[in-house]
Scaffold this motif. Structure first.
Motif, PDB file in Angstrom:
ATOM      1  N   GLY A  76       0.810  -1.211   0.000  1.00 53.97           N
ATOM      2  CA  GLY A  76       0.000   0.000   0.000  1.00 53.97           C
ATOM      3  C   GLY A  76       0.841   1.257   0.000  1.00 53.97           C
ATOM      4  O   GLY A  76       0.553   2.219  -0.726  1.00 53.97           O
ATOM      5  N   ALA A  77       1.904   1.279   0.808  1.00 55.32           N
ATOM      6  CA  ALA A  77       2.782   2.438   0.853  1.00 55.32           C
ATOM      7  C   ALA A  77       3.502   2.635  -0.480  1.00 55.32           C
ATOM      8  O   ALA A  77       3.636   3.769  -0.966  1.00 55.32           O
ATOM      9  N   ALA A  78       3.967   1.551  -1.084  1.00 64.30           N
ATOM     10  CA  ALA A  78       4.650   1.649  -2.375  1.00 64.30           C
ATOM     11  C   ALA A  78       3.713   2.189  -3.452  1.00 64.30           C
ATOM     12  O   ALA A  78       4.096   3.027  -4.273  1.00 64.30           O
ATOM     13  N   TRP A  79       2.467   1.711  -3.469  1.00 60.92           N
ATOM     14  CA  TRP A  79       1.502   2.188  -4.471  1.00 60.92           C
ATOM     15  C   TRP A  79       1.181   3.662  -4.258  1.00 60.92           C
ATOM     16  O   TRP A  79       1.084   4.433  -5.206  1.00 60.92           O
ATOM     17  N   ARG A  89       6.174  13.265  -2.618  1.00 63.17           N
ATOM     18  CA  ARG A  89       6.374  11.832  -2.906  1.00 63.17           C
ATOM     19  C   ARG A  89       7.820  11.393  -2.688  1.00 63.17           C
ATOM     20  O   ARG A  89       8.076  10.313  -2.149  1.00 63.17           O
ATOM     21  N   LYS A  90       8.789  12.208  -3.111  1.00 67.38           N
ATOM     22  CA  LYS A  90      10.191  11.812  -2.975  1.00 67.38           C
ATOM     23  C   LYS A  90      10.600  11.709  -1.504  1.00 67.38           C
ATOM     24  O   LYS A  90      11.371  10.832  -1.126  1.00 67.38           O
ATOM     25  N   ILE A  91      10.067  12.619  -0.702  1.00 66.12           N
ATOM     26  CA  ILE A  91      10.380  12.575   0.724  1.00 66.12           C
ATOM     27  C   ILE A  91       9.742  11.346   1.365  1.00 66.12           C
ATOM     28  O   ILE A  91      10.367  10.648   2.174  1.00 66.12           O
ATOM     29  N   TRP A  92       8.488  11.065   0.993  1.00 63.65           N
ATOM     30  CA  TRP A  92       7.815   9.884   1.524  1.00 63.65           C
ATOM     31  C   TRP A  92       8.543   8.600   1.115  1.00 63.65           C
ATOM     32  O   TRP A  92       8.616   7.646   1.895  1.00 63.65           O
ATOM     33  N   ALA A  93       9.060   8.569  -0.118  1.00 62.59           N
ATOM     34  CA  ALA A  93       9.750   7.368  -0.600  1.00 62.59           C
ATOM     35  C   ALA A  93      10.924   7.011   0.295  1.00 62.59           C
ATOM     36  O   ALA A  93      11.183   5.831   0.585  1.00 62.59           O
ATOM     37  N   ILE A  94      11.654   8.029   0.758  1.00 59.48           N
ATOM     38  CA  ILE A  94      12.797   7.797   1.641  1.00 59.48           C
ATOM     39  C   ILE A  94      12.334   7.537   3.067  1.00 59.48           C
ATOM     40  O   ILE A  94      12.817   6.619   3.743  1.00 59.48           O
ATOM     41  N   ALA A  95      11.377   8.327   3.524  1.00 56.15           N
ATOM     42  CA  ALA A  95      10.936   8.215   4.916  1.00 56.15           C
ATOM     43  C   ALA A  95      10.346   6.846   5.213  1.00 56.15           C
ATOM     44  O   ALA A  95      10.555   6.286   6.295  1.00 56.15           O
ATOM     45  N   LEU A  96       9.614   6.275   4.260  1.00 56.87           N
ATOM     46  CA  LEU A  96       8.962   4.987   4.502  1.00 56.87           C
ATOM     47  C   LEU A  96       9.952   3.833   4.568  1.00 56.87           C
ATOM     48  O   LEU A  96       9.600   2.742   5.018  1.00 56.87           O
TER      49      LEU A  96
END
Length: 509
Positions: A76-79, A89-96
């Motif tokens: 779900g997080a990846a989608w 989005r780029k910040i979330w990609a690293i934070a997750l």
């Protein structure tokens, strides 16, 4: 063609790979030996007990609840990051991916110090999901970036909603990533000791460690080890059967453009809130608790901080170097001389590494005491355990780097008068420098965070960051344990960066 390749395989290379695979299979041989030597009557007496039934219920409950939750959260997080117009989005990609920088036992320490009443299956699932969902998130993210967006656009043009498109078009193509990531999560759950011991939640691994410490690899510990190894085998066979021969591949490169992200609209708030909640539970609460203790200056006055850091770097550096050296012949064989034998050797190495660390430790204890007692509780035994457990990290990095080096470069060097070995050293090795670095870093940081094998195999008086942290926190001295946890997290940050870079690199292929 395959026969020709096998015949032209350098004999020394093949011999080194076979010897390495044989040594790595020592834990597998230990499990078989225990099952045979104990005999069915004695083994069944140790296995069919109420205590084992309780451990089985706890372990299976953990697998059944935590593994699917990790898959759901990771996918779900990846989608959300890759397919929606999520703000930042780029910040979330690293934070997750950041929970990977916090070892599970450190996360458990943070939660226990924040919520002392947390324990049992519920606490185990909470900590496990927060620690291990990135193991599904990263491969799912890489797979989503590779998918041809034309398939989803076609589904949308036929009237399917974004959610229906995800279920009917995207999710089936994530099958390999989901099964692979889910298997890795499940194996980590079986192997985890520190986090569940802090929660007073008994699993097979925590029980085996307790039995080992009380009876020193007695029949009860060995019998539990056989059951735990059997569970790993069931997981491996189940994942292979579920994956089957089905592959999701496309002909050509597909659409040479990124997918158009879905506009979330009003759903942006709940999606952002859900992702924020994930990070708060995974790193926010335990991280805040850790910082609260770390800000107390008395914790940093321990005389063991520098020795623990030094011994961690020495042992993890030795483990990283040894694993990289052992993995190199197999990687070379797999890429330069592919054959059934090469695949068999590689599969044997992965099989040995899939066993929980406690099984590897028990095997090395038994073998060293019976065969080479001089190696018992020496750095060599600890490094051997690190190699067995973390070799796949080195193997994947080396194989990936070698595959990107054209063999013709070596052939050209040989036509200019270089020997095969000289061509390899002067041409191929420099081009694989980044892969060597990645292998050393990933294995080394895994070794630095390893707790179980170091506790059981290290010489008396050995202090690493992980073992010293465990020594302090097991005595409920959270202030003294905080500096070691901070150092472990700092050492883990480069590993997370490498994993993110690797996921990005795989998605670009």
């Amino acid at each position: 063609m395959q026969r020709h390749r096998v015949l032209t395989t350098p004999v020394p290379l093949l011999a080194l790979a076979v010897i390495a695979a044989a040594l790595l299979l020592v834990p597998v041989g230990f499990v078989v030996w225990v099952a045979i030597s104990e005999g069915w009557s004695q083994l069944s007496t140790q296995v069919f007990r109420p205590r084992v039934g309780e451990l089985l219920a706890n372990t299976l409950g953990l697998l059944v609840l935590a593994a699917p939750l990790c898959v759901a959260v990771g996918v779900g997080a990846a989608w959300a990051v890759e397919r929606t117009a999520l703000p930042g989005r780029k910040i979330w990609a690293i934070a997750l991916a950041s929970p990977l920088a916090m070892p599970a036992f450190v996360g458990g320490y943070g939660w226990i110090s924040a919520v002392p009443s947390l324990q049992g299956l519920g606490g185990g699932v909470l900590i496990a999901v927060g620690a291990y969902y990135p193991l599904v998130y990263l491969p799912a993210l890489a797979t989503l970036r590779r998918l041809d967006p034309a398939l989803e656009e076609s589904a949308r043009s036929l009237g399917l909603s974004p959610l229906a498109t995800f279920w009917r078009v995207v999710l089936p193509q994530l099958r390999v990533a989901i099964l692979g990531g889910g298997l890795v999560v499940a194996l980590h759950l079986l192997a985890e000791y520190g986090a569940f011991a802090l929660l007073r939640f008994d699993t097979f691994t925590t029980a085996i460690v307790s039995q080992f410490q009380s009876s020193f690899a007695g029949p009860a510990a060995n019998a539990l080890g056989v059951v735990l190894a059997a569970l790993c085998l069931v997981l491996l066979v189940g994942e292979a059967s579920a994956r089957g021969r089905l592959r999701y591949a496309r002909i050509g490169r597909g659409a040479a453009r990124p997918a158009v992200p879905y506009r979330l609209g009003r759903a942006a708030i709940p999606v952002t809130a859900a992702l924020s909640g994930i990070l708060i539970l995974a790193v926010g609460i335990p991280g805040a608790s850790l910082l609260r203790w770390a800000l107390r200056p008395e914790g940093w006055q321990s005389i063991h901080l520098l020795p623990a850091l030094t011994q961690t770097l020495l042992l993890s550096g030795g483990g990283a170097l040894a694993a990289t050296v052992v993995a190199l012949p197999c990687a070379w064989l797999s890429v330069r001389h592919p054959s059934r034998l090469a695949r068999g050797i590689e599969g044997a190495m992965y099989l040995a590494s899939s066993l929980p660390t406690i099984i590897v430790a028990l095997a090395l204890v038994t073998v060293t005491l019976r065969v080479v007692p001089g190696l018992y509780q020496t750095p060599a035994t600890v490094i051997a355990a690190y190699v067995i457990v973390f070799l796949p990290r080195a193997l994947v990095s080396l194989r990936s780097g070698l595959a990107q080096v054209p063999p013709r470069l070596e052939e050209a060097a040989q036509t200019l008068g270089r020997t095969r070995f000289a061509a390899t050293v002067e041409v191929t090795a420099p081009l694989m420098a980044s892969s060597f670095g990645a292998a050393l870093a990933l294995v080394g940081l895994g070794c630095a965070n390893e707790l179980t094998a170091t506790l059981l195999l290290a010489p008396s008086g050995t202090r690493t960051l992980a073992t010293q942290f465990w020594s302090e926190t097991s005595n409920a001295d959270f202030v003294a344990g905080a500096p070691y946890a901070i150092m472990l997290i700092v050492l883990s940050v480069p590993s997370v960066a490498l994993l993110l870079a690797d996921a990005r690199r795989r998605s670009d292929r």
